[in-house]
Design a protein around this motif. Sequence first.
Motif, PDB file in Angstrom:
ATOM      1  N   THR A  61       0.842  -1.189   0.000  1.00  0.00           N
ATOM      2  CA  THR A  61       0.000   0.000   0.000  1.00  0.00           C
ATOM      3  C   THR A  61       0.884   1.248   0.000  1.00  0.00           C
ATOM      4  N   LYS A  62       0.353   2.306  -0.551  1.00  0.00           N
ATOM      5  CA  LYS A  62       1.045   3.600  -0.586  1.00  0.00           C
ATOM      6  C   LYS A  62       0.010   4.690  -0.359  1.00  0.00           C
ATOM      7  N   GLN A  63       0.229   5.479   0.666  1.00  0.00           N
ATOM      8  CA  GLN A  63      -0.721   6.525   1.048  1.00  0.00           C
ATOM      9  C   GLN A  63      -2.131   5.952   1.232  1.00  0.00           C
ATOM     10  N   GLY A  64      -2.166   4.757   1.824  1.00  0.00           N
ATOM     11  CA  GLY A  64      -3.437   4.118   2.147  1.00  0.00           C
ATOM     12  C   GLY A  64      -4.079   3.330   1.030  1.00  0.00           C
ATOM     13  N   LYS A  65      -3.526   3.395  -0.196  1.00  0.00           N
ATOM     14  CA  LYS A  65      -4.100   2.694  -1.341  1.00  0.00           C
ATOM     15  C   LYS A  65      -3.295   1.442  -1.680  1.00  0.00           C
ATOM     16  N   ALA A  66      -3.974   0.412  -2.177  1.00  0.00           N
ATOM     17  CA  ALA A  66      -3.280  -0.782  -2.662  1.00  0.00           C
ATOM     18  C   ALA A  66      -2.649  -0.483  -4.018  1.00  0.00           C
ATOM     19  N   VAL A  67      -1.354  -0.736  -4.128  1.00  0.00           N
ATOM     20  CA  VAL A  67      -0.640  -0.400  -5.372  1.00  0.00           C
ATOM     21  C   VAL A  67       0.121  -1.580  -5.966  1.00  0.00           C
ATOM     22  N   GLY A  68       0.243  -2.685  -5.225  1.00  0.00           N
ATOM     23  CA  GLY A  68       0.997  -3.807  -5.758  1.00  0.00           C
ATOM     24  C   GLY A  68       1.061  -4.960  -4.785  1.00  0.00           C
ATOM     25  N   VAL A  69       1.872  -5.965  -5.144  1.00  0.00           N
ATOM     26  CA  VAL A  69       2.056  -7.139  -4.293  1.00  0.00           C
ATOM     27  C   VAL A  69       3.521  -7.543  -4.302  1.00  0.00           C
ATOM     28  N   GLN A  70       3.896  -8.252  -3.254  1.00  0.00           N
ATOM     29  CA  GLN A  70       5.250  -8.805  -3.180  1.00  0.00           C
ATOM     30  C   GLN A  70       5.163 -10.314  -3.028  1.00  0.00           C
ATOM     31  N   LEU A  71       6.015 -11.036  -3.755  1.00  0.00           N
ATOM     32  CA  LEU A  71       6.042 -12.496  -3.689  1.00  0.00           C
ATOM     33  C   LEU A  71       7.027 -12.972  -2.632  1.00  0.00           C
ATOM     34  N   ALA A  72       6.946 -14.267  -2.335  1.00  0.00           N
ATOM     35  CA  ALA A  72       7.848 -14.864  -1.353  1.00  0.00           C
ATOM     36  C   ALA A  72       9.306 -14.727  -1.763  1.00  0.00           C
ATOM     37  N   ASN A  73       9.581 -14.681  -3.077  1.00  0.00           N
ATOM     38  CA  ASN A  73      10.960 -14.548  -3.562  1.00  0.00           C
ATOM     39  C   ASN A  73      11.422 -13.092  -3.629  1.00  0.00           C
ATOM     40  N   GLY A  74      10.581 -12.184  -3.155  1.00  0.00           N
ATOM     41  CA  GLY A  74      10.947 -10.778  -3.136  1.00  0.00           C
ATOM     42  C   GLY A  74      10.500  -9.981  -4.346  1.00  0.00           C
ATOM     43  N   GLN A  75      10.022 -10.671  -5.383  1.00  0.00           N
ATOM     44  CA  GLN A  75       9.614  -9.956  -6.594  1.00  0.00           C
ATOM     45  C   GLN A  75       8.375  -9.103  -6.322  1.00  0.00           C
ATOM     46  N   VAL A  76       8.354  -7.913  -6.920  1.00  0.00           N
ATOM     47  CA  VAL A  76       7.266  -6.965  -6.711  1.00  0.00           C
ATOM     48  C   VAL A  76       6.547  -6.690  -8.026  1.00  0.00           C
ATOM     49  N   MET A 119     -23.138 -10.287   4.414  1.00  0.00           N
ATOM     50  CA  MET A 119     -22.010 -10.654   3.563  1.00  0.00           C
ATOM     51  C   MET A 119     -21.433  -9.424   2.871  1.00  0.00           C
ATOM     52  N   PRO A 120     -20.116  -9.250   2.899  1.00  0.00           N
ATOM     53  CA  PRO A 120     -19.514  -8.094   2.234  1.00  0.00           C
ATOM     54  C   PRO A 120     -19.476  -8.277   0.721  1.00  0.00           C
ATOM     55  N   PHE A 121     -19.452  -7.141   0.007  1.00  0.00           N
ATOM     56  CA  PHE A 121     -19.310  -7.186  -1.442  1.00  0.00           C
ATOM     57  C   PHE A 121     -17.821  -7.163  -1.801  1.00  0.00           C
ATOM     58  N   ASN A 122     -17.492  -6.779  -3.009  1.00  0.00           N
ATOM     59  CA  ASN A 122     -16.116  -6.922  -3.488  1.00  0.00           C
ATOM     60  C   ASN A 122     -15.177  -5.791  -3.080  1.00  0.00           C
ATOM     61  N   ARG A 123     -15.690  -4.576  -3.016  1.00  0.00           N
ATOM     62  CA  ARG A 123     -14.814  -3.487  -2.611  1.00  0.00           C
ATOM     63  C   ARG A 123     -14.478  -3.592  -1.130  1.00  0.00           C
ATOM     64  N   THR A 124     -13.303  -3.093  -0.756  1.00  0.00           N
ATOM     65  CA  THR A 124     -12.898  -3.092   0.646  1.00  0.00           C
ATOM     66  C   THR A 124     -12.674  -1.651   1.094  1.00  0.00           C
ATOM     67  N   ALA A 125     -12.373  -1.483   2.382  1.00  0.00           N
ATOM     68  CA  ALA A 125     -12.120  -0.151   2.920  1.00  0.00           C
ATOM     69  C   ALA A 125     -10.800   0.427   2.436  1.00  0.00           C
ATOM     70  N   ILE A 126      -9.958  -0.417   1.854  1.00  0.00           N
ATOM     71  CA  ILE A 126      -8.677   0.043   1.311  1.00  0.00           C
ATOM     72  C   ILE A 126      -8.868   0.365  -0.165  1.00  0.00           C
ATOM     73  N   PRO A 127      -8.711   1.609  -0.576  1.00  0.00           N
ATOM     74  CA  PRO A 127      -8.916   1.968  -1.988  1.00  0.00           C
ATOM     75  C   PRO A 127      -8.083   1.105  -2.920  1.00  0.00           C
ATOM     76  N   ASP A 128      -8.711   0.692  -4.022  1.00  0.00           N
ATOM     77  CA  ASP A 128      -8.085  -0.105  -5.085  1.00  0.00           C
ATOM     78  C   ASP A 128      -7.790  -1.543  -4.680  1.00  0.00           C
ATOM     79  N   LEU A 129      -8.284  -1.970  -3.509  1.00  0.00           N
ATOM     80  CA  LEU A 129      -8.195  -3.377  -3.116  1.00  0.00           C
ATOM     81  C   LEU A 129      -9.600  -3.967  -3.090  1.00  0.00           C
ATOM     82  N   TYR A 130      -9.759  -5.109  -3.771  1.00  0.00           N
ATOM     83  CA  TYR A 130     -11.033  -5.811  -3.865  1.00  0.00           C
ATOM     84  C   TYR A 130     -10.836  -7.241  -3.358  1.00  0.00           C
TER      85      TYR A 130
END
Length: 502
Positions: free
Chosen positions: A263-278, A457-468
Amino acid sequence: MINHELFDVIIIGSGIGGLVTATQLAAKGAKVIVLESYLIPGGSAGYFQSQGYTFDVGASMIFGMGNKGTTNLLTKALDAVNVNLETIADPVQIHYHLPDNLDLKVDRDYEKFIQSLIAYFPHEAKGIRSFYNECQRVFNCLNNIELLSLEEPKYLLRVFLQNPLACLGLAKYLPLNVGDVARRYIQDPQLLKFIDIECYCWSVVPAAMTPMINAGMVFSDRHYGGVNYPRGGVGQIAEKLVTGLEQFGGKIQYKARVTKIITKQGKAVGVQLANGQVYHGKKIVSNATRWDTFTKLLPAENMPTNEKNWQQRYEKSPSFLSLHIGVKASVLPVGTECHHILLADWEQMTAPTGTIFVSIPTLLDPDLAPTGYHIIHAFTPDWMSNWQGLSESEYIAKKEIAAGQIIDRLDAIFPGLDAGLDYLEIGTPRTHRRFLNRMDGTYGPIPKRKLWGLLGMPFNRTAIPDLYCVGDSTFPGQGLNAVAFSGFACAHRIAVDLKLRK
């Protein structure tokens, strides 16, 4: 390592919900990548092969592969990316073997099923028809509208204007559970217990805690689109969706275990793998459970308030103890059905090993086993806590004892099963956790107490912007057709958010 490619959508996990989201978005022109920690797609709708057998990881009772209406969501998902899959119709959904000599088959033909049930409970004939007819009314409402995101106002307005009566009908049932409706019409305690097991076999909770919307779908679609088995096994659904995804320019990467949502400034912007790749993306979709998403992939101490509230209302359902069996064909009596449920004591329905589920998919597709043999997949709910703190030798011994007890139970309907065994693989909740990356190997969320139908039941959007989120931790819940619904809804919401034109 940083992958400098910017994706429109990154999807964590290749369960059916994640793959439907991916294929829907790829078909609309989005740049999509699916990151899967295992070697093949599908999650609990995957497969494994051994000694000439092809086993379904999970259940073999598949809804959503019919060819009419709007609720055949798996068929629609495959069609959207120009792939198809041959299916085999199952004439009977379940053969129940229940207490008090209640031995009943749920025939694909609705009237035949109703008459069979009335034969056991003739004094409840009117109530039986009234209850199951009400389930049909729920289904007819669902089957008259396009099933997309309930979070998208323009879609809701369009659907309401096109089908106001269907929408109003569904709205009425959203806060209701099956038990609420069944007790309007039925008084016989044993018949109400039968409706409990009808719910439990797919919701893992009794009728009082099972949403009426979900029951309307399951109890009716089995007589409409029917139960249809994919030729080649359930794993073919995921394999075909991956083929379609790649044909539309999407990517899937295996052995790519996501360990962190960035996350960056509260928004989801990417993911990191177990091998460190982003990897970076405009939108991130988690097909992991909500427990894994908000306690492992994100810092648990920063969990949004609405997620904490959800975890107050819902808990993890049990996992399963599974036996994947190869057996001589001669063991199965002539006329054996594909799916069975065994229960000896109503009071033990929700207890570990109380209810045993059985699938024999080779009765529909013999090519899944060597000539002269059948597959029997027997599984029963079980908890992770029953399998922790054991040494390796204790673990192996406990598995063998548990398998022996289930085989003894199966021998009541398949005499000579033990002598006809050719192959046996035993899976525990630890196995499900290891291969499916689901916290405690859980089947999905169940309400901690009686709730208002599906409204919790929750829908697809979450409280974190750009994360579903997508899958069985989101509306409308468990089951392949339900998670396909979740995938259609998630993709629709994201397509609107990304302003995709197709």
